[in-house]
Design an enzyme around this catalytic site. Sequence first.
Site, mmCIF file in Angstrom:
data_model
loop_
_atom_site.group_PDB
_atom_site.id
_atom_site.type_symbol
_atom_site.label_atom_id
_atom_site.label_comp_id
_atom_site.label_asym_id
_atom_site.label_seq_id
_atom_site.Cartn_x
_atom_site.Cartn_y
_atom_site.Cartn_z
ATOM 1 N N ASP A 40 0.848 -1.194 0.000
ATOM 2 C CA ASP A 40 0.000 0.000 0.000
ATOM 3 C C ASP A 40 0.886 1.248 0.000
ATOM 4 O OD1 ASP A 40 -2.208 1.614 0.103
ATOM 5 O OD2 ASP A 40 -2.666 1.238 2.209
ATOM 6 N N ASP A 70 -3.225 2.560 -5.907
ATOM 7 C CA ASP A 70 -2.070 2.611 -5.008
ATOM 8 C C ASP A 70 -1.912 1.393 -4.101
ATOM 9 O OD1 ASP A 70 -4.259 3.102 -3.418
ATOM 10 O OD2 ASP A 70 -3.369 4.768 -2.324
ATOM 11 N N GLU A 71 -2.570 0.282 -4.411
ATOM 12 C CA GLU A 71 -2.395 -0.906 -3.571
ATOM 13 C C GLU A 71 -2.572 -2.177 -4.382
ATOM 14 O OE1 GLU A 71 -5.484 -1.720 -0.616
ATOM 15 O OE2 GLU A 71 -6.699 -0.137 -1.524
#
Length: 366
Positions: free
Chosen positions: A18, A116-117
Amino acid sequence: MPLMCLQGENIRIIFHVDMDSFYSSVEVAADPSLRGLPVVVGSDPMKGEGRGVVSTCSYEARKYGIHSAMAISKAYRLCPNAVYLRVNMPLYKKVSASIMEALREHSSKFQQVSVDEAYLDVSDLVSDYDSAAELALKIKEEVHLKEGITCSIGVAPNKSIAKIASDYQKPDGLTVVRPEDVRSFLHPLDVSRISGIGKKTSSILYEMGVRTIGDLATYDVQVLRERFGKFGLVMHQLANGVDERVVVERGDVKSISKEDTFDRDTSDMEYVETVIDTLSENVHGSLLKKKYLFKTVTIKVRLEDFSTYTRARTLGAYSSDLTAIKRTANMLLQEFRGRGKLRLVGVGVTKLEKMDEKQTRLSDFF
């Protein structure tokens, strides 16, 4: 309920990677003069009169009480001297693509879940949790060298625990939860740490005397099922460290949508209809770029009192016609004439089907 994953016996090791405060971190990497400053990415605050919300903010901004989804006007009141930046999605997508490409190199079992993860199943690549931690450190270093930002990684026997672990020591954290440590790690944590348990569910659980994951793990599962349906059983399993979901690349897009928050609440429906048309054109552009047909058109309307409504209509056949989106969206909008001022509108399409090259419509070019 026992955790069905013992070290040395079909060992399963999952990473949840993350990025830390992704949008603002990318902005700082692009402009190092912002380093150490409170950076807020979102709508224009307009000196405290702006509409919209905070998309994300740097950890320096969080010290002032600012957080994601906060009204931008409130953020400005908390820290008027922060650096306020508009969302630069092309830049964030570019950096995201670079990072995700790097992550894919470390596992064939990869699942990106947002910009974003991502999850990685590294069970076939490492022999134990010590070597998994070494690999995680290598990934963290690689992300930082490649894009100048930090990430936090959770290492655990399954996806649920890995996600909780990645958030445990942010920013720039690495948390390893071995199978034998699952209960001691999970049980003291607040129930809201479990993904899917939001504010509403948490408040109900609190009223039931369930405050920690440990409380949830030992609660009567039948009572949970009666109160929450199937999700009651799911919560109970996750609280006991049981999550059999596999890491798999996501398939087709489920929906495409765009929305706009007005600078000022408005009851001018002619103006709102022009915004609906513009949003429809943006949705249509994304639809063509991703090569999809649609069957259902949706709209989202938020009134001045923040009450939010969604409406949808399904067409008789799959289409890629811009006019159909505009016409249907504006038809659905008519329900809200005379309902007061509007704060936000959105347009979307769902029930998507991949477009064959032969299915390109003439209307796509006009």
